[in-house]
Write a protein that holds these residues in place. Structure first.
Motif, PDB file in Angstrom:
ATOM      1  N   VAL A 280       0.714  -1.083   0.127  1.00 21.82           N
ATOM      2  CA  VAL A 280       0.137   0.041   0.087  1.00 21.82           C
ATOM      3  C   VAL A 280       0.743   1.244   0.043  1.00 21.82           C
ATOM      4  O   VAL A 280       0.275   2.243  -0.240  1.00 21.82           O
ATOM      5  CB  VAL A 280      -0.935   0.094   1.382  1.00 21.82           C
ATOM      6  N   MET A 281       2.284   1.001   0.337  1.00 22.86           N
ATOM      7  CA  MET A 281       3.093   2.296   0.261  1.00 22.86           C
ATOM      8  C   MET A 281       3.660   2.637  -1.104  1.00 22.86           C
ATOM      9  O   MET A 281       3.845   1.725  -1.886  1.00 22.86           O
ATOM     10  CB  MET A 281       4.331   1.857   1.000  1.00 22.86           C
TER      11      MET A 281
ATOM     12  N   ARG B 236      11.956   5.550   3.316  1.00 19.76           N
ATOM     13  CA  ARG B 236      12.161   4.753   4.609  1.00 19.76           C
ATOM     14  C   ARG B 236      13.398   3.887   4.714  1.00 19.76           C
ATOM     15  O   ARG B 236      14.045   4.055   5.594  1.00 19.76           O
ATOM     16  CB  ARG B 236      10.927   3.742   4.575  1.00 19.76           C
ATOM     17  N   LEU B 237      13.674   3.299   3.351  1.00 15.92           N
ATOM     18  CA  LEU B 237      14.928   2.723   3.317  1.00 15.92           C
ATOM     19  C   LEU B 237      16.106   3.513   3.363  1.00 15.92           C
ATOM     20  O   LEU B 237      17.097   3.100   4.106  1.00 15.92           O
ATOM     21  CB  LEU B 237      15.217   2.073   1.881  1.00 15.92           C
TER      22      LEU B 237
ATOM     23  N   GLU C 125       4.800  -8.008   8.587  1.00 13.11           N
ATOM     24  CA  GLU C 125       5.576  -6.523   8.797  1.00 13.11           C
ATOM     25  C   GLU C 125       7.063  -7.014   8.400  1.00 13.11           C
ATOM     26  O   GLU C 125       7.838  -7.738   8.816  1.00 13.11           O
ATOM     27  CB  GLU C 125       5.696  -6.332  10.212  1.00 13.11           C
TER      28      GLU C 125
ATOM     29  N   PRO D  62      10.812  -1.280  11.511  1.00 14.74           N
ATOM     30  CA  PRO D  62       9.868  -1.510  10.328  1.00 14.74           C
ATOM     31  C   PRO D  62      10.025  -0.839   9.043  1.00 14.74           C
ATOM     32  O   PRO D  62      10.336   0.572   9.158  1.00 14.74           O
ATOM     33  CB  PRO D  62       8.521  -1.157  11.180  1.00 14.74           C
ATOM     34  N   ILE D  63       9.844  -1.530   8.328  1.00 20.23           N
ATOM     35  CA  ILE D  63       9.892  -0.935   6.740  1.00 20.23           C
ATOM     36  C   ILE D  63       8.311  -0.726   6.040  1.00 20.23           C
ATOM     37  O   ILE D  63       8.111   0.314   5.700  1.00 20.23           O
ATOM     38  CB  ILE D  63      10.916  -1.448   5.850  1.00 20.23           C
ATOM     39  N   VAL D  64       7.897  -1.803   6.047  1.00 20.84           N
ATOM     40  CA  VAL D  64       6.316  -1.792   5.486  1.00 20.84           C
ATOM     41  C   VAL D  64       5.455  -2.802   5.860  1.00 20.84           C
ATOM     42  O   VAL D  64       6.186  -3.811   6.476  1.00 20.84           O
ATOM     43  CB  VAL D  64       6.618  -1.738   3.962  1.00 20.84           C
ATOM     44  N   LYS D  65       4.308  -2.703   6.052  1.00 17.57           N
ATOM     45  CA  LYS D  65       3.455  -3.764   6.231  1.00 17.57           C
ATOM     46  C   LYS D  65       2.755  -4.564   5.009  1.00 17.57           C
ATOM     47  O   LYS D  65       2.401  -3.642   4.213  1.00 17.57           O
ATOM     48  CB  LYS D  65       2.497  -3.358   7.477  1.00 17.57           C
ATOM     49  N   LEU D  66       2.737  -5.664   5.005  1.00 18.92           N
ATOM     50  CA  LEU D  66       2.016  -6.288   3.652  1.00 18.92           C
ATOM     51  C   LEU D  66       0.916  -7.153   3.828  1.00 18.92           C
ATOM     52  O   LEU D  66       0.769  -7.833   4.941  1.00 18.92           O
ATOM     53  CB  LEU D  66       3.118  -7.246   2.887  1.00 18.92           C
ATOM     54  N   ALA D  67      -0.008  -6.836   3.139  1.00 21.04           N
ATOM     55  CA  ALA D  67      -1.295  -7.707   3.286  1.00 21.04           C
ATOM     56  C   ALA D  67      -0.971  -8.941   2.533  1.00 21.04           C
ATOM     57  O   ALA D  67      -0.172  -9.072   1.587  1.00 21.04           O
ATOM     58  CB  ALA D  67      -2.512  -6.871   2.804  1.00 21.04           C
TER      59      ALA D  67
ATOM     60  N   GLN E  64       0.665  -9.537  -1.081  1.00 23.30           N
ATOM     61  CA  GLN E  64       1.507  -8.611  -1.422  1.00 23.30           C
ATOM     62  C   GLN E  64       2.858  -8.824  -1.489  1.00 23.30           C
ATOM     63  O   GLN E  64       3.430  -9.470  -0.757  1.00 23.30           O
ATOM     64  CB  GLN E  64       1.306  -7.044  -0.627  1.00 23.30           C
TER      65      GLN E  64
END
Lengths: 78, 214
Positions: free
Chosen positions: B52-53, B61-62, B107, B128-133, B136
């Motif tokens: 979603v990012m 973020r990286l 996560e 944390p970098i990103v959360k994936l559903a 994804q």
């Protein structure tokens, strides 16, 4: 959107501390003491953790549901 | 000139400087903040991103993740002899992130990043970098390089750098310099490097001044 990685003002790392903070505060600890024990002594870093809201957690359920419907659709057509 | 270490750890150093002018002590303080180089992700090639990012947010973020830096191993791209805009093994490091959420929300953390050289790694594995559903996927190639804080705050090795006067002092030129590291370099190394950079600047200035009188 997701937890901030660095403090906006001083640039020190706060990203790996949010989960520990949230967990301990939910368990009933005093927030100010938890922040002290995590080494967040300046108020710039403290507000990064205190004032954070993860908006990504509000959007993810839609995608979870989408993946679920997609899987159902796949199994129906097979 | 007197120099005395009052407190020293990897994160923080407190040094008592005696017999130096305020301008000199302040120059060290400012160089520690904005000119001591450290590693950070600069170029990101996004091979796949269905999270979603947005791509640019993921790359940002990286970039902010502090990386352990070995200053003896790498040179600044502008000082490198490769003259290649893509860089060479002496001035850049490849980091790879490949993550996918299968059945539940996942996560993605800094510990999932694989480094080309094994030494330039995130200072903490749980950032944390990103959360994936579910279903994804994120697949990126990130290139880290040395840089300076005056270019972007992600290359700032020191979180704070403060100059104070001791409470009880009889002489005028008496200062306490306190440097707190973000974690990419030990605080003592930031201090030593800052002094080295200041000396280089003064030397090149002396040379220029000499050439004027010829």
């Amino acid at each position: 959107m997701l937890k901030p990685i660095r403090c906006f003002t001083c640039g020190s790392l706060v990203g790996d501390k949010y989960d520990i903070f949230a967990e301990r505060v939910k368990a009933g600890s005093d927030p100010s003491q938890v922040l002290d024990s995590l080494g967040l002594k300046r108020y710039c870093c403290r507000r990064m953790v205190l004032a954070n809201v993860d908006i990504i957690d509000q959007t993810l359920p839609y995608y979870e549901f989408l993946a679920q419907r997609h899987a159902e659709f796949e199994s129906d057509t097979m | 000139m007197k120099i005395e270490v009052l407190e020293k750890s990897d994160e923080k150093i407190r040094v008592h400087l005696g017999g130096v002018s305020r301008a000199y002590a302040n120059a060290i303080r400012r160089i520690a903040l904005s000119e001591v180089p450290c590693m950070a992700v600069d170029d990101v090639v996004i091979l796949e991103n269905s999270s979603v990012m947005y791509d640019e947010l993921l790359a940002h973020r990286l970039g902010l993740i502090p990386l352990k830096t070995d200053l003896s191993q790498y040179v600044l791209p502008e000082n490198c002899d490769c003259n290649n805009p893509l860089g060479c093994p002496k001035c850049r490091v490849l980091l790879v992130l490949d993550a996918e959420a299968k059945d539940s929300v996942k996560e993605v953390v800094s510990g999932d990043i694989r480094s080309e050289d094994g030494t330039t790694v995130p200072i903490s594995p749980s950032i944390p970098i990103v959360k994936l559903a579910p279903s994804q996927k994120v697949k990126v190639e990130a290139y880290a390089r040395l840089g300076r804080g005056k270019e972007h705050a992600k290359w700032r090795p020191a979180a704070i750098s403060i100059l104070t006067t001791p409470t009880e002092t009889d002489t005028e030129d008496d200062y306490i310099l306190e440097i707190e590291s973000v974690g990419s370099l030990p605080a003592s190394e930031i201090f030593v490097k800052a002094v080295e950079i200041l000396n280089e600047k003064l030397e090149s200035f002396t040379e220029k001044a000499r050439s004027l009188s010829k």
